[in-house]
Design a protein around this motif. Structure first.
Motif, PDB file in Angstrom:
ATOM      1  N   THR A  35       0.765  -1.362   0.209  1.00 29.98           N
ATOM      2  CA  THR A  35      -0.180   0.121   0.423  1.00 29.98           C
ATOM      3  C   THR A  35       0.850   0.820   0.076  1.00 29.98           C
ATOM      4  O   THR A  35       2.134   0.870   0.907  1.00 29.98           O
ATOM      5  CB  THR A  35      -0.719  -0.031   1.390  1.00 29.98           C
ATOM      6  OG1 THR A  35      -0.144   0.464   2.625  1.00 29.98           O
ATOM      7  CG2 THR A  35      -1.687  -1.084   1.175  1.00 29.98           C
ATOM      8  N   GLY A  36       0.297   2.284  -0.852  1.00 27.89           N
ATOM      9  CA  GLY A  36       1.906   3.521  -1.017  1.00 27.89           C
ATOM     10  C   GLY A  36       2.705   3.042  -1.462  1.00 27.89           C
ATOM     11  O   GLY A  36       2.658   2.182  -2.743  1.00 27.89           O
ATOM     12  N   SER A  37       3.937   3.441  -1.236  1.00 26.52           N
ATOM     13  CA  SER A  37       5.387   3.304  -2.040  1.00 26.52           C
ATOM     14  C   SER A  37       5.796   1.900  -1.143  1.00 26.52           C
ATOM     15  O   SER A  37       5.366   1.638   0.321  1.00 26.52           O
ATOM     16  CB  SER A  37       6.195   3.714  -2.729  1.00 26.52           C
ATOM     17  OG  SER A  37       6.321   5.055  -0.583  1.00 26.52           O
ATOM     18  N   ALA A  38       6.985   1.556  -1.226  1.00 29.66           N
ATOM     19  CA  ALA A  38       7.927   0.329  -0.559  1.00 29.66           C
ATOM     20  C   ALA A  38       8.280   0.700   0.126  1.00 29.66           C
ATOM     21  O   ALA A  38       8.227   0.123   1.617  1.00 29.66           O
ATOM     22  CB  ALA A  38       8.492  -0.062  -1.424  1.00 29.66           C
ATOM     23  N   SER A  39       9.139   2.425   0.536  1.00 32.37           N
ATOM     24  CA  SER A  39       9.429   2.906   1.381  1.00 32.37           C
ATOM     25  C   SER A  39       8.658   3.428   2.695  1.00 32.37           C
ATOM     26  O   SER A  39       9.458   3.302   3.995  1.00 32.37           O
ATOM     27  CB  SER A  39      10.652   4.100   1.450  1.00 32.37           C
ATOM     28  OG  SER A  39       9.936   4.964   0.482  1.00 32.37           O
ATOM     29  N   SER A  40       7.281   4.434   2.583  1.00 31.50           N
ATOM     30  CA  SER A  40       6.898   4.351   3.221  1.00 31.50           C
ATOM     31  C   SER A  40       4.976   3.708   3.705  1.00 31.50           C
ATOM     32  O   SER A  40       4.465   4.721   4.527  1.00 31.50           O
ATOM     33  CB  SER A  40       6.526   6.143   2.770  1.00 31.50           C
ATOM     34  OG  SER A  40       5.203   6.345   1.742  1.00 31.50           O
ATOM     35  N   GLU A  48       4.071  -5.688   7.294  1.00 31.48           N
ATOM     36  CA  GLU A  48       4.829  -4.385   7.661  1.00 31.48           C
ATOM     37  C   GLU A  48       5.204  -3.415   7.227  1.00 31.48           C
ATOM     38  O   GLU A  48       5.287  -3.158   6.072  1.00 31.48           O
ATOM     39  CB  GLU A  48       6.197  -5.400   7.769  1.00 31.48           C
ATOM     40  CG  GLU A  48       7.716  -3.830   8.219  1.00 31.48           C
ATOM     41  CD  GLU A  48       9.695  -5.117   8.667  1.00 31.48           C
ATOM     42  OE1 GLU A  48       9.895  -4.401   9.932  1.00 31.48           O
ATOM     43  OE2 GLU A  48       8.699  -5.445   7.791  1.00 31.48           O
ATOM     44  N   ASN A  49       5.156  -2.013   8.178  1.00 29.12           N
ATOM     45  CA  ASN A  49       5.339  -0.778   7.706  1.00 29.12           C
ATOM     46  C   ASN A  49       6.533  -0.187   8.947  1.00 29.12           C
ATOM     47  O   ASN A  49       6.101  -0.102   9.731  1.00 29.12           O
ATOM     48  CB  ASN A  49       3.667  -0.074   8.263  1.00 29.12           C
ATOM     49  CG  ASN A  49       4.651   1.451   7.843  1.00 29.12           C
ATOM     50  OD1 ASN A  49       4.781   1.750   7.694  1.00 29.12           O
ATOM     51  ND2 ASN A  49       3.281   1.577   7.090  1.00 29.12           N
ATOM     52  N   SER A  50       7.811  -0.383   7.606  1.00 26.62           N
ATOM     53  CA  SER A  50       8.863  -0.305   8.151  1.00 26.62           C
ATOM     54  C   SER A  50       8.813   1.152   8.719  1.00 26.62           C
ATOM     55  O   SER A  50       9.186   1.495  10.010  1.00 26.62           O
ATOM     56  CB  SER A  50      10.309  -0.478   7.555  1.00 26.62           C
ATOM     57  OG  SER A  50      10.284   0.592   6.126  1.00 26.62           O
ATOM     58  N   GLN A  51       7.905   2.147   8.559  1.00 25.04           N
ATOM     59  CA  GLN A  51       8.308   3.853   8.875  1.00 25.04           C
ATOM     60  C   GLN A  51       7.434   3.742   9.771  1.00 25.04           C
ATOM     61  O   GLN A  51       7.565   5.276  10.955  1.00 25.04           O
ATOM     62  CB  GLN A  51       7.945   4.787   7.747  1.00 25.04           C
ATOM     63  CG  GLN A  51       7.584   5.893   8.475  1.00 25.04           C
ATOM     64  CD  GLN A  51       7.071   6.802   6.437  1.00 25.04           C
ATOM     65  OE1 GLN A  51       6.274   6.617   6.271  1.00 25.04           O
ATOM     66  NE2 GLN A  51       7.458   8.070   6.811  1.00 25.04           N
TER      67      GLN A  51
END
Length: 144
Positions: free
Chosen positions: A94-99, A117-120
Motif C-alpha cells: 500500500t503506498g510506496s515500498a519505503s513509506s 510490515e510498515n517499516s516507517q
C-alpha cells in the motif's frame, strides 16, 4: 531400391522422433500453469501490532495484484498492488515500498498467508485469506 530403403528408414526415424514431441507439447487444461493458478478474486484479514483490517484483491492471468486494504484502526482504505509469481510468492504494497505497508507471503490454489510490515511506523503482523469461488459455480467461501 537402396535409395527407397534409405528414404523409408529416414521417414521412420523422423516419425519415431516426432511422437514424443507430440505428447510433450500437449497442454493439460485440468491444472492451470504458472500464475494462472492464482488468477481471480481473493480476500482476507490482517492483524498485528497497532492495526488490523481486511483486504480484497484481484489477480490477473499475468500475476498482477490490484485491490484495497481497509484499516479498522484508521478507518481508511488503501490501494494495494503488487505481483504473485508461479510459485505463489505474494508481494504487494500500500503506498510506496519505503513509506507504505508491505504484504509478503505464499498462496496455494485456495488460500494464502504471510506477514505485513510498515517499516516507517514500526507496525507489523500477519495476514491470511482465501480465493473466492466463482459466484456461478457455487457461491463464496468464508474467510479463514
Amino acid at each position: 531400391m537402396n535409395k527407397y530403403m534409405t528414404i523409408s528408414r529416414n521417414f521412420s526415424l523422423l516419425i519415431t522422433l516426432m511422437i514424443p514431441l507430440v505428447f510433450l507439447s500437449c497442454d493439460n487444461d485440468d491444472e492451470p500453469e504458472g500464475v494462472r493458478l492464482y488468477e481471480g478474486s481473493w480476500s482476507g484479514t490482517y492483524v498485528g501490532s497497532g492495526d488490523n483490517g481486511t483486504w480484497r484483491v484481484e489477480i490477473d492471468d499475468q500475476g498482477n495484484i490490484s485491490g484495497t486494504a481497509t484499516s479498522f484502526v484508521l478507518s481508511m482504505n488503501f490501494g494495494l498492488s503488487g505481483t504473485v509469481n508461479s510459485e505463489g510468492e505474494f508481494h504487494a504494497t500500500t503506498g510506496s515500498a519505503s513509506s507504505g505497508t508491505t504484504f509478503t507471503g505464499t498462496l496455494t490454489a485456495t488460500d494464502g498467508q504471510g506477514t505485513w510490515e510498515n517499516s516507517q511506523t514500526g507496525l507489523s503482523g500477519s495476514w491470511s485469506g482465501y480465493k473466492e469461488e466463482d459466484e456461478g459455480v457455487g457461491g463464496s467461501n468464508n474467510p479463514i
